[in-house]
Design a protein around this motif. Structure first.
Motif, PDB file in Angstrom:
ATOM      1  N   LEU A 133      63.209 -11.260 125.316  1.00  0.00           N
ATOM      2  CA  LEU A 133      62.917 -11.824 124.076  1.00  0.00           C
ATOM      3  C   LEU A 133      62.458 -10.748 123.343  1.00  0.00           C
ATOM      4  CD1 LEU A 133      62.144 -14.547 122.275  1.00  0.00           C
ATOM      5  CD2 LEU A 133      59.966 -14.395 123.305  1.00  0.00           C
ATOM      6  N   TYR A 134      61.401  -9.780 123.616  1.00  0.00           N
ATOM      7  CA  TYR A 134      61.125  -8.712 122.911  1.00  0.00           C
ATOM      8  C   TYR A 134      62.322  -7.729 122.346  1.00  0.00           C
ATOM      9  CZ  TYR A 134      55.932  -9.594 123.158  1.00  0.00           C
ATOM     10  OH  TYR A 134      54.827 -10.322 122.944  1.00  0.00           O
ATOM     11  N   ALA A 135      63.134  -7.482 123.590  1.00  0.00           N
ATOM     12  CA  ALA A 135      64.114  -6.354 123.155  1.00  0.00           C
ATOM     13  C   ALA A 135      64.983  -7.151 121.854  1.00  0.00           C
ATOM     14  CB  ALA A 135      65.259  -6.265 124.508  1.00  0.00           C
ATOM     15  N   THR A 136      65.243  -8.501 122.170  1.00  0.00           N
ATOM     16  CA  THR A 136      65.942  -9.137 121.172  1.00  0.00           C
ATOM     17  C   THR A 136      65.373  -9.020 119.768  1.00  0.00           C
ATOM     18  OG1 THR A 136      67.385 -10.585 122.727  1.00  0.00           O
ATOM     19  CG2 THR A 136      67.451 -11.208 120.522  1.00  0.00           C
ATOM     20  N   HIS A 137      63.974  -9.550 119.723  1.00  0.00           N
ATOM     21  CA  HIS A 137      63.267  -9.274 118.311  1.00  0.00           C
ATOM     22  C   HIS A 137      63.340  -7.945 118.005  1.00  0.00           C
ATOM     23  CE1 HIS A 137      59.899 -10.365 115.953  1.00  0.00           C
ATOM     24  NE2 HIS A 137      59.587  -9.216 116.242  1.00  0.00           N
ATOM     25  N   PHE A 138      63.178  -7.172 118.405  1.00  0.00           N
ATOM     26  CA  PHE A 138      63.093  -5.657 118.143  1.00  0.00           C
ATOM     27  C   PHE A 138      64.477  -5.208 117.656  1.00  0.00           C
ATOM     28  CE2 PHE A 138      58.683  -6.043 119.428  1.00  0.00           C
ATOM     29  CZ  PHE A 138      57.985  -5.661 118.085  1.00  0.00           C
ATOM     30  N   ALA A 139      65.560  -5.860 118.003  1.00  0.00           N
ATOM     31  CA  ALA A 139      66.834  -5.274 117.767  1.00  0.00           C
ATOM     32  C   ALA A 139      67.293  -6.056 116.387  1.00  0.00           C
ATOM     33  CB  ALA A 139      68.057  -5.794 118.905  1.00  0.00           C
ATOM     34  N   THR A 140      66.556  -6.954 116.019  1.00  0.00           N
ATOM     35  CA  THR A 140      67.016  -7.471 114.537  1.00  0.00           C
ATOM     36  C   THR A 140      66.187  -6.814 113.382  1.00  0.00           C
ATOM     37  OG1 THR A 140      66.840  -9.768 115.749  1.00  0.00           O
ATOM     38  CG2 THR A 140      66.651  -9.856 113.404  1.00  0.00           C
ATOM     39  N   PRO A 141      67.022  -6.458 112.258  1.00  0.00           N
ATOM     40  CA  PRO A 141      66.591  -5.825 111.449  1.00  0.00           C
ATOM     41  C   PRO A 141      65.356  -6.385 110.570  1.00  0.00           C
ATOM     42  CG  PRO A 141      68.956  -5.702 111.265  1.00  0.00           C
ATOM     43  CD  PRO A 141      68.598  -6.785 112.381  1.00  0.00           C
ATOM     44  N   GLY A 142      64.475  -5.886 110.329  1.00  0.00           N
ATOM     45  CA  GLY A 142      63.130  -6.335 109.624  1.00  0.00           C
ATOM     46  C   GLY A 142      62.200  -7.060 110.519  1.00  0.00           C
ATOM     47  N   ALA A 143      62.300  -6.827 111.837  1.00  0.00           N
ATOM     48  CA  ALA A 143      61.362  -7.585 112.833  1.00  0.00           C
ATOM     49  C   ALA A 143      60.099  -7.306 112.772  1.00  0.00           C
ATOM     50  CB  ALA A 143      62.105  -7.211 114.279  1.00  0.00           C
ATOM     51  N   ALA A 144      59.460  -8.516 112.786  1.00  0.00           N
ATOM     52  CA  ALA A 144      57.937  -8.398 112.562  1.00  0.00           C
ATOM     53  C   ALA A 144      57.445  -7.227 113.627  1.00  0.00           C
ATOM     54  CB  ALA A 144      57.203  -9.483 112.839  1.00  0.00           C
ATOM     55  N   PHE A 164      58.388  -1.098 122.201  1.00  0.00           N
ATOM     56  CA  PHE A 164      59.476  -2.044 121.671  1.00  0.00           C
ATOM     57  C   PHE A 164      59.587  -1.878 120.099  1.00  0.00           C
ATOM     58  CE2 PHE A 164      58.219  -4.923 125.142  1.00  0.00           C
ATOM     59  CZ  PHE A 164      59.343  -5.102 125.941  1.00  0.00           C
ATOM     60  N   GLY A 165      58.777  -1.228 119.467  1.00  0.00           N
ATOM     61  CA  GLY A 165      58.648  -1.069 118.006  1.00  0.00           C
ATOM     62  C   GLY A 165      57.864  -0.168 117.616  1.00  0.00           C
ATOM     63  N   PRO A 166      57.556  -0.049 116.212  1.00  0.00           N
ATOM     64  CA  PRO A 166      56.430   1.184 115.842  1.00  0.00           C
ATOM     65  C   PRO A 166      55.177   0.992 116.167  1.00  0.00           C
ATOM     66  CG  PRO A 166      56.794  -0.628 113.928  1.00  0.00           C
ATOM     67  CD  PRO A 166      57.803  -0.690 115.250  1.00  0.00           C
ATOM     68  N   ASP A 167      54.658  -0.041 116.667  1.00  0.00           N
ATOM     69  CA  ASP A 167      53.328  -0.289 117.126  1.00  0.00           C
ATOM     70  C   ASP A 167      52.967   0.070 118.537  1.00  0.00           C
ATOM     71  OD1 ASP A 167      50.654  -1.151 117.863  1.00  0.00           O
ATOM     72  OD2 ASP A 167      50.886  -2.927 116.394  1.00  0.00           O
ATOM     73  N   PRO A 168      52.415   1.128 118.852  1.00  0.00           N
ATOM     74  CA  PRO A 168      52.198   1.418 120.264  1.00  0.00           C
ATOM     75  C   PRO A 168      51.696   0.448 121.268  1.00  0.00           C
ATOM     76  CG  PRO A 168      50.653   2.391 119.161  1.00  0.00           C
ATOM     77  CD  PRO A 168      51.440   1.871 117.999  1.00  0.00           C
ATOM     78  N   ARG A 169      50.839  -0.614 120.631  1.00  0.00           N
ATOM     79  CA  ARG A 169      50.314  -1.736 121.462  1.00  0.00           C
ATOM     80  C   ARG A 169      51.300  -2.676 121.774  1.00  0.00           C
ATOM     81  NH1 ARG A 169      46.177  -3.292 116.996  1.00  0.00           N
ATOM     82  NH2 ARG A 169      47.835  -3.257 115.995  1.00  0.00           N
ATOM     83  N   VAL A 170      52.412  -2.533 121.193  1.00  0.00           N
ATOM     84  CA  VAL A 170      53.550  -3.421 121.749  1.00  0.00           C
ATOM     85  C   VAL A 170      54.453  -2.887 122.744  1.00  0.00           C
ATOM     86  CG1 VAL A 170      55.390  -5.074 120.987  1.00  0.00           C
ATOM     87  CG2 VAL A 170      53.270  -4.615 119.592  1.00  0.00           C
ATOM     88  N   HIS A 171      54.633  -3.152 123.986  1.00  0.00           N
ATOM     89  CA  HIS A 171      55.083  -2.258 124.999  1.00  0.00           C
ATOM     90  C   HIS A 171      55.691  -3.312 125.921  1.00  0.00           C
ATOM     91  CE1 HIS A 171      51.402  -2.388 127.250  1.00  0.00           C
ATOM     92  NE2 HIS A 171      50.873  -2.035 125.918  1.00  0.00           N
ATOM     93  N   HIS A 172      56.423  -2.600 126.901  1.00  0.00           N
ATOM     94  CA  HIS A 172      56.977  -3.207 128.047  1.00  0.00           C
ATOM     95  C   HIS A 172      56.063  -3.840 129.208  1.00  0.00           C
ATOM     96  CE1 HIS A 172      56.108   0.543 130.353  1.00  0.00           C
ATOM     97  NE2 HIS A 172      56.391  -0.210 131.311  1.00  0.00           N
ATOM     98  N   LEU A 173      54.737  -3.741 129.265  1.00  0.00           N
ATOM     99  CA  LEU A 173      53.703  -4.095 130.231  1.00  0.00           C
ATOM    100  C   LEU A 173      53.069  -5.288 129.709  1.00  0.00           C
ATOM    101  CD1 LEU A 173      51.639  -0.877 130.965  1.00  0.00           C
ATOM    102  CD2 LEU A 173      53.521  -1.920 132.499  1.00  0.00           C
ATOM    103  N   LEU A 174      53.947  -6.327 130.039  1.00  0.00           N
ATOM    104  CA  LEU A 174      53.694  -7.842 129.264  1.00  0.00           C
ATOM    105  C   LEU A 174      52.858  -8.788 130.457  1.00  0.00           C
ATOM    106  CD1 LEU A 174      57.468  -8.326 128.076  1.00  0.00           C
ATOM    107  CD2 LEU A 174      55.330  -7.996 126.563  1.00  0.00           C
ATOM    108  N   ASP A 175      51.927  -9.311 129.777  1.00  0.00           N
ATOM    109  CA  ASP A 175      51.184 -10.092 130.396  1.00  0.00           C
ATOM    110  C   ASP A 175      51.831 -11.597 130.786  1.00  0.00           C
ATOM    111  OD1 ASP A 175      49.176 -12.047 131.570  1.00  0.00           O
ATOM    112  OD2 ASP A 175      47.482 -10.792 130.320  1.00  0.00           O
ATOM    113  N   PRO A 176      52.208 -11.953 132.000  1.00  0.00           N
ATOM    114  CA  PRO A 176      53.065 -13.037 132.327  1.00  0.00           C
ATOM    115  C   PRO A 176      52.142 -14.573 131.782  1.00  0.00           C
ATOM    116  CG  PRO A 176      53.034 -11.847 134.286  1.00  0.00           C
ATOM    117  CD  PRO A 176      51.895 -11.101 133.484  1.00  0.00           C
ATOM    118  N   HIS A 177      50.731 -14.128 131.619  1.00  0.00           N
ATOM    119  CA  HIS A 177      50.015 -15.526 131.192  1.00  0.00           C
ATOM    120  C   HIS A 177      49.980 -15.533 129.714  1.00  0.00           C
ATOM    121  CE1 HIS A 177      48.698 -15.940 135.407  1.00  0.00           C
ATOM    122  NE2 HIS A 177      48.230 -14.698 135.339  1.00  0.00           N
TER     123      HIS A 177
END
Length: 338
Positions: free
Chosen positions: A126-137, A258-271
């Motif tokens: 989901l994250y990979a697809t989101h950030f592959a979209t131009p203008g992603a939040a 995933f994107g420009p924000d370093p706080r958005v990365h691959h260590l995703l909390d499953p909860h």
């Protein structure tokens, strides 16, 4: 395939020696080194042995084993066992290694109350697809999309038997990237030990050492400062010497953003479905690289209090945690348990 950023560096592997290749080893120290990639990480295998031809042949066998295991665990290969499982929702007569490592991952998930969950792969997609979209939040996918995908994240919805792995919900998928590097590292180190090699350093993104480095003394690894990756924040002995542990692994969110924000990365909390940012990096030293790899991933997801409680389940294990301010703390269960 993208190359993952490294968080460990091998320190003074061969004092005063230049880097070597399998074909050419330093005669004085009988050191042979293979360099390449494994599961998207830069990798090396270093052997200290008097017979260079024997060492070269053993390294070639280890490379073949790494390639065989990549054909099981790699999510970048459409023909891998794990990719076929994810595409079909089930896999009959799965490789024994996939059953073994998935079983380890599910046990770790249960012990961590789901902080580690092999079924988190749909969330990563989901994250990979989101950030592959131009203008992603830049903050990531919207909350409703995350909530829908989280219904697929449930380690208890897996049927696991030696002859069958089944994902019970359509759209489920697994990843073992949080433990596969460590598992392959252990397999190679065990092969070398069984082959009679006593002084070995295997660094396939996670490290495991046997015996001593050339010239004597422990092998040593440095943990990178997550704020300045070219700087070593801590240096540790690896191997069987007193005070050392054989394996070391590090997890850090800034390694795969995933994107420009370093706080958005691959260590995703499953909860929560969001990136965990309790620490800048977590390193774990343990007897085996599989455990070090799995624990570093798991502790990175957990709050400090939960991480400390989790680590107490694993005697003779050490964790090195760098918080958001850059402060390094050590938790050593060998001391806690006494």
């Amino acid at each position: 395939m993208p190359i993952r950023r490294r968080f460990l560096s091998i320190v003074a592997t061969c004092a005063a020696l230049a880097p070597l290749s399998v074909a050419r080893a330093a005669a004085a120290s009988q050191v042979s080194v293979w360099r390449g990639t494994a599961l998207g990480a830069l990798a090396t295998m270093t052997l200290v042995h008097p017979d260079r031809a024997t060492a070269r042949a053993q390294l070639e066998e280890c490379v073949r084993e790494v390639q065989r295991l990549e054909a099981i665990f790699s999510l970048y290969r459409a023909d891998s066992a794990i990719s076929r499982l994810n595409n079909a929702g089930e896999l009959r007569e799965p490789p024994q290694e996939l059953v073994e490592l998935l079983s380890f991952g599910l046990a770790l998930s249960q012990r961590s109350a789901g902080a580690f969950d092999p079924t988190v792969q749909p969330l990563y997609r989901l994250y990979a697809t989101h950030f592959a979209t131009p203008g992603a939040a830049p903050g990531g996918p919207p909350a409703p999309a995350i909530a829908r995908v989280l219904r697929l994240v449930d380690g208890e919805a897996i049927d696991l038997r030696p002859d069958l792995i089944r994902l019970r919900r359509p759209g489920m998928a697994i990843t073992l990237n949080g433990v596969a590097q460590g598992f392959i590292t252990d397999r190679v180190a065990d092969m070398l030990r069984a082959g009679g090699f006593t002084d070995v350093l295997v660094d396939l993104g996670e490290a495991r050492a046997l015996g001593q480095r050339p010239g004597g003394g422990s092998w040593r690894a440095g943990i990178a400062d997550p704020r300045q990756p070219a700087r070593t924040i801590l240096e540790l002995p690896l191997g069987s010497d007193r005070g050392a542990l054989p394996a070391l692994a590090t997890s850090a969110g800034h390694g795969t953003r995933f994107g420009p924000d370093p706080r958005v990365h691959h260590l995703l909390d499953p909860h929560t479905g969001r990136s965990a940012n309790h620490y800048l990096s977590v390193s774990v030293a343990a007897a085996r690289a599989t455990l070090a790899d799995g624990l570093s991933t798991t502790l990175a997801i957990m709050s400090p209090a939960r991480a400390a409680a989790m680590l107490r389940n694993y005697p003779s294990t050490r964790a090195y945690l760098v918080d958001a301010s850059g402060q390094l703390t050590e938790q050593d269960t060998a001391r806690v348990m006494t």
